[in-house]
Structures are given as structure tokens and as C-alpha cells.
Write an enzyme that holds these catalytic residues in place. Structure first.
Site, PDB file in Angstrom:
ATOM      1  N   LEU A 228       0.676  -5.420   2.596  1.00 47.29           N
ATOM      2  CA  LEU A 228      -0.032  -4.041   3.062  1.00 47.29           C
ATOM      3  C   LEU A 228       0.078  -3.264   1.781  1.00 47.29           C
ATOM      4  O   LEU A 228       1.240  -2.840   1.442  1.00 47.29           O
ATOM      5  CB  LEU A 228       0.444  -3.433   4.294  1.00 47.29           C
ATOM      6  CG  LEU A 228      -0.404  -2.157   4.590  1.00 47.29           C
ATOM      7  CD1 LEU A 228      -1.864  -2.256   4.729  1.00 47.29           C
ATOM      8  CD2 LEU A 228       0.206  -1.388   5.789  1.00 47.29           C
ATOM      9  N   ASP A 229      -0.919  -2.765   1.272  1.00 54.17           N
ATOM     10  CA  ASP A 229      -0.924  -1.783   0.163  1.00 54.17           C
ATOM     11  C   ASP A 229      -0.122  -2.139  -1.242  1.00 54.17           C
ATOM     12  O   ASP A 229       0.438  -1.394  -2.253  1.00 54.17           O
ATOM     13  CB  ASP A 229      -0.552  -0.310   0.508  1.00 54.17           C
ATOM     14  CG  ASP A 229      -1.287   0.194   1.462  1.00 54.17           C
ATOM     15  OD1 ASP A 229      -2.479   0.026   1.403  1.00 54.17           O
ATOM     16  OD2 ASP A 229      -0.494   0.984   2.389  1.00 54.17           O
ATOM     17  N   GLU A 230      -0.163  -3.453  -1.345  1.00 49.35           N
ATOM     18  CA  GLU A 230       0.751  -3.995  -2.422  1.00 49.35           C
ATOM     19  C   GLU A 230      -0.168  -5.108  -3.165  1.00 49.35           C
ATOM     20  O   GLU A 230       0.564  -5.842  -4.251  1.00 49.35           O
ATOM     21  CB  GLU A 230       2.086  -4.724  -2.137  1.00 49.35           C
ATOM     22  CG  GLU A 230       3.016  -3.834  -1.333  1.00 49.35           C
ATOM     23  CD  GLU A 230       4.248  -4.389  -1.071  1.00 49.35           C
ATOM     24  OE1 GLU A 230       4.578  -5.662  -1.415  1.00 49.35           O
ATOM     25  OE2 GLU A 230       5.201  -3.742  -0.324  1.00 49.35           O
TER      26      GLU A 230
END
Length: 289
Positions: A228-230
Site C-alpha cells: 500500500l502506497d509504496e
């Protein structure tokens, strides 16, 4: 081949003579080189090229071109892709109940600033349907709960297949996509994160930014991955603020940055300016498109 611009994106181990080998190949097949951008990562010993070609004088089919280039690519241990300008990409926009990114993308598309077909809008709420109707884009309301997540994502996949979607834009779609969904569309899902990653991940970033007394806020557009979000970062921007800013004013400033960052990222993808290497996005600047 019909007269059009053809773009090759190439990455391979760095070695001497790469430019000569690639440009000679295209010259011998009758292409005129419009632009040639390259980057060498000396740390990873990797070479990256974005080359745009005018096919007007090239007497070769797409299939033959790709088969011939594959021979050279295998010799040089290359990973590559080819894109044809006349094949306009189909885009799906996914939203929840926040309108600013959706409206901005639709407006830019209407003005010809984003070259694609916006084929459909998918939302887990019905709130933004009037905006879709205003621009004449089909709107699909697919509610989701924890219990219906798998079924809803199956419906989304069916719509994406039906509309031959090439790119999915999460324009503030406030749901976490499943690993299965993300893996179905590698490097084809762009998400806008309402903070300057890796800072303030998750919910309520502007409230937490206010509480920390930050002096810069920003936004990040990246490819969605199972982490997530990476995912690989495509575009970021920031704006300086002061202690006088409130969570409300920060949110307004942030929304403006989100619009710009997401639009730039989408445009870079559509213009084939991006090569993903490991978890980094190599983004070549515009070259006269």
C-alpha cells in the site's frame, strides 16, 4: 506501416555501443528518429532509452518490426515495449465521493490536453454521476462492503474487459484494491496519494500534517502495487505553508496539488514516458509531443 509516431521503451544492462546498435537498427528499417532520450544508472549498471520514430518511410509491418527487434533485444538482454501513436488508449477512472481530481481529468480531456479515450467512470458511490453526465462519460455505480469486495471487484474487471481499458486512474478512489486485482493490471493503475510520500500515509493526512506543524505539503502519484502506497513514484509536488494554515486550508491547497500531480502522471503514462525498473519509475521529460 502507416505514417505515425512509434515509441520504443528499452532497458538493459549498460554496455558500450548501445546507442549505435539501436539507432542503426531503426535507420536500416527506414525509420526517421524524431527524438532519442537515454539515461544510465551507474549504480545499478542499467541503461534506459526512449526513442520516438517517424514511420512514414518504413516499409515494414508491426509484426515484422517487433520480431526483428526481438532478435536484437535478446542479444543485448533487453526488456522493451513498443507503442503506436494511432492506437489511442482507453482509460477508466475510479472515484468515491471527492470530485476535484475527476473533474480536472475530464476537463483536461475535453480540452485535448490528455490524449486518450475516457471510456468509463466506476464508483462505489452515486454522488459524482452528475459530473460524468455533464461530460457524457458512462458512469457505473458499484457499491462495496467488506463482504461483497470480491464480487464487486469481479464486476469492475468485467467492465474493464468490456471497454478494453489500458489504464486505470484512481482519482481519489478510497478503497484498498485486492492483491488479485492489482496483479491483474501491473503498472496500469495510477493512484493519487494526498500527501508527499512516504510522509503521512493512510487516513487524515492534512490533520496530522497540521498537528506536526509541517512547512511543506504535497501530493504523490504512483503505480499501485500490493504494498500500500509504496509503488513506483511517477510524479510529486509540494507547496510551502505557514503556521497560520488550518487543516481546512491545508486540504484546499492539497487538492490543488493533487489535481496537477495526477494529471502530469496520467499524461506521462499516456505519452509512454515511463520505464519502471525495480520499484523506481524512470520518467523521461516531454520531447516535443
Amino acid at each position: 506501416m502507416q505514417s505515425q509516431i512509434v515509441t520504443f521503451l528499452i532497458k538493459c544492462p549498460d554496455q558500450k555501443g548501445l546507442v549505435a546498435k539501436f539507432t542503426s537498427f531503426f535507420y536500416e528499417e527506414g525509420f526517421n528518429i524524431v527524438s532519442c532520450q537515454q539515461y544510465v544508472n551507474a549504480i545499478a549498471d542499467r541503461y534506459y532509452m526512449r526513442i520516438r520514430l517517424d514511420a512514414e518511410d518504413a516499409n515494414i509491418s508491426k509484426k515484422d518490426l517487433e520480431n526483428k527487434f526481438l532478435v536484437l533485444a535478446n542479444e543485448l538482454n533487453c526488456t522493451w515495449s513498443v507503442h503506436y501513436e494511432k492506437e489511442k488508449q482507453n482509460v477508466a477512472i475510479m472515484v468515491s465521493h471527492t470530485s476535484h481530481c475527476l473533474y480536472d481529468l475530464l476537463e483536461r480531456h475535453k480540452e485535448g490536453k490528455i490524449d486518450c479515450n475516457i471510456s468509463l467512470i466506476i464508483s462505489n458511490h452515486n454522488k459524482l454521476k452528475p459530473i460524468a453526465d455533464m461530460f457524457g462519460v458512462p458512469y457505473y455505480h458499484l457499491p462495496i462492503t467488506k463482504e461483497t469486495k470480491k464480487e464487486q471487484e469481479g464486476q469492475v474487471k468485467d467492465l474493464l474487459t468490456k471497454h478494453n481499458v489500458d489504464l486505470i486512474v484512481m482519482a481519489r478512489y478510497m478503497q484498498i484494491l485486492s492483491e488479485d486485482f492489482i496483479n491483474t493490471y501491473p503498472q496500469k493503475i495510477i493512484n493519487i496519494h494526498h500527501s508527499f510520500l512516504p510522509a503521512f500515509q493512510g487516513a487524515n493526512p492534512y490533520q496530522r500534517a497540521y498537528e506536526r506543524g509541517v512547512k511543506l505539503i504535497g501530493a504523490t502519484a504512483h503505480y499501485a502495487t500490493v504494498d500500500l502506497d509504496e509503488g513506483p513514484i511517477i510524479e510529486q509536488d509540494v507547496e510551502r505553508i505557514t503556521h497560520e494554515s488550518t487543516p481546512k486550508t491545508l486540504k484546499g491547497i492539497g487538492a490543488d496539488i493533487e489535481r496537477l500531480v495526477l494529471a502530469r502522471a496520467v499524461k506521462s503514462h499516456l505519452q509512454h514516458q515511463i520505464i519502471v525498473s525495480d520499484n523506481r519509475a524512470i520518467v523521461f521529460p516531454e520531447s516535443g509531443e
